[in-house]
Design a protein around this motif. Structure first.
Motif, short mmCIF file in Angstrom:
data_model
loop_
_atom_site.label_atom_id
_atom_site.label_comp_id
_atom_site.label_asym_id
_atom_site.label_seq_id
_atom_site.Cartn_x
_atom_site.Cartn_y
_atom_site.Cartn_z
N GLU A 51 40.33 83.65 56.59
CA GLU A 51 40.92 82.28 56.34
C GLU A 51 39.90 81.49 56.97
O GLU A 51 40.09 80.09 56.90
CB GLU A 51 42.14 82.20 57.71
N ASP A 58 45.59 78.92 57.63
CA ASP A 58 45.64 79.76 58.86
C ASP A 58 46.75 80.92 58.81
O ASP A 58 47.78 80.58 58.19
CB ASP A 58 45.67 79.24 60.08
N THR A 59 46.41 81.99 59.41
CA THR A 59 47.52 83.22 59.26
C THR A 59 47.88 83.40 60.76
O THR A 59 46.78 83.92 61.69
CB THR A 59 47.10 84.30 58.48
N ASP A 63 43.17 87.06 60.94
CA ASP A 63 42.15 86.34 60.51
C ASP A 63 41.79 86.42 59.19
O ASP A 63 40.99 85.77 58.33
CB ASP A 63 40.71 86.50 61.18
#
Length: 181
Positions: A51, A58-59, A63
Motif C-alpha cells: 500500500e 490503505d488496507t 500492508d
C-alpha cells in the motif's frame, strides 16, 4: 485490481484459506510476482503490492494487496460437500487513475491436486484449475465498481454467497478462484 481478505468459514475447512490478506511474501514497500500460498496462471497476471506504492489505498488487513490483472489466482479451501453455502467477503482496492474491470469469485470442485506439485513461478511452471480437471460450480461477478480511469484511490466490499450444489464428488478438492478483467 487489488483483492484482499477472503473469508470462507476457515474453521470448517481443511486446509483453511492461506495468506488471505496477501502479506506473504513481504515486499518491503515494493511488489512481487510471487504470491505465497496462491496458484496463478502466469508470471504477470497476479502479484502482491505494498500500500506504500503510489496511488494505492490503505488496507486495514496489513500492508499489502494481492493483485489480479486480467487473470486469476486460486487455492484449495477444503473438500466438497453437497449444497454447502459458502459466504465470501473480499475487500477490493482501486489504484488511482487505473482501470479495475469486473471482479469474479468462483468455487470449483474436483481435479487432481497432485498436478500442481511442480508449480514453480520462479521457473515459469504454472497451471489452471481447468488443466487439473476441476469444474466451476458457482460464481459471482461484480461489475467494475469504479469505472475506467477513475482518479481516486478507493475501496469497496464484494460479498457473495456461493453454493456447492449437487453432483460433485464428495470429499473432492474444493477450490476458490479470484479473477478480474
Amino acid at each position: 485490481l487489488f483483492v484482499l481478505a477472503v473469508s470462507v468459514n476457515a474453521g470448517l475447512w481443511d486446509p483453511p484459506v492461506l495468506n488471505p490478506s496477501f502479506e506473504s511474501p513481504d515486499t518491503s514497500g515494493a511488489w512481487s510476482q510471487v504470491v505465497d500460498d496462491w496458484f496463478k496462471l502466469s508470471w504477470w497476471g497476479s502479484f502482491v503490492e505494498s500500500e506504500l506504492g503510489g496511488g494505492i489505498p490503505d488496507t486495514p488487513y496489513g500492508d499489502q494487496w494481492g493483485g489480479v490483472s486480467s487473470e486469476s489466482m486460486f487455492q484449495q479451501i477444503g473438500t466438497y460437500e453437497e449444497n454447502l453455502e459458502i459466504p465470501i467477503s473480499l475487500l477490493l482496492g482501486h489504484r488511482a487513475n487505473n482501470t479495475a474491470g469486473d471482479v469474479t469469485v468462483s468455487i470449483w470442485v474436483g481435479g487432481d491436486p497432485s498436478i500442481l506439485d511442480d508449480y514453480d513461478p520462479g521457473m515459469d511452471i504454472y497451471h489452471s484449475l481447468t488443466e487439473i480437471g476441476a469444474v466451476q460450480i458457482d460464481s459471482f461477478t461484480l461489475p467494475d465498481p469504479w469505472g475506467a480511469g477513475n482518479p481516486d484511490e478507493a475501496t469497496a466490499y464484494l460479498n457473495a454467497l456461493l453454493n456447492t450444489g449437487t453432483g460433485g464428488v464428495i470429499d473432492g478438492a474444493l477450490w476458490i478462484q479470484l479473477e478480474s478483467t
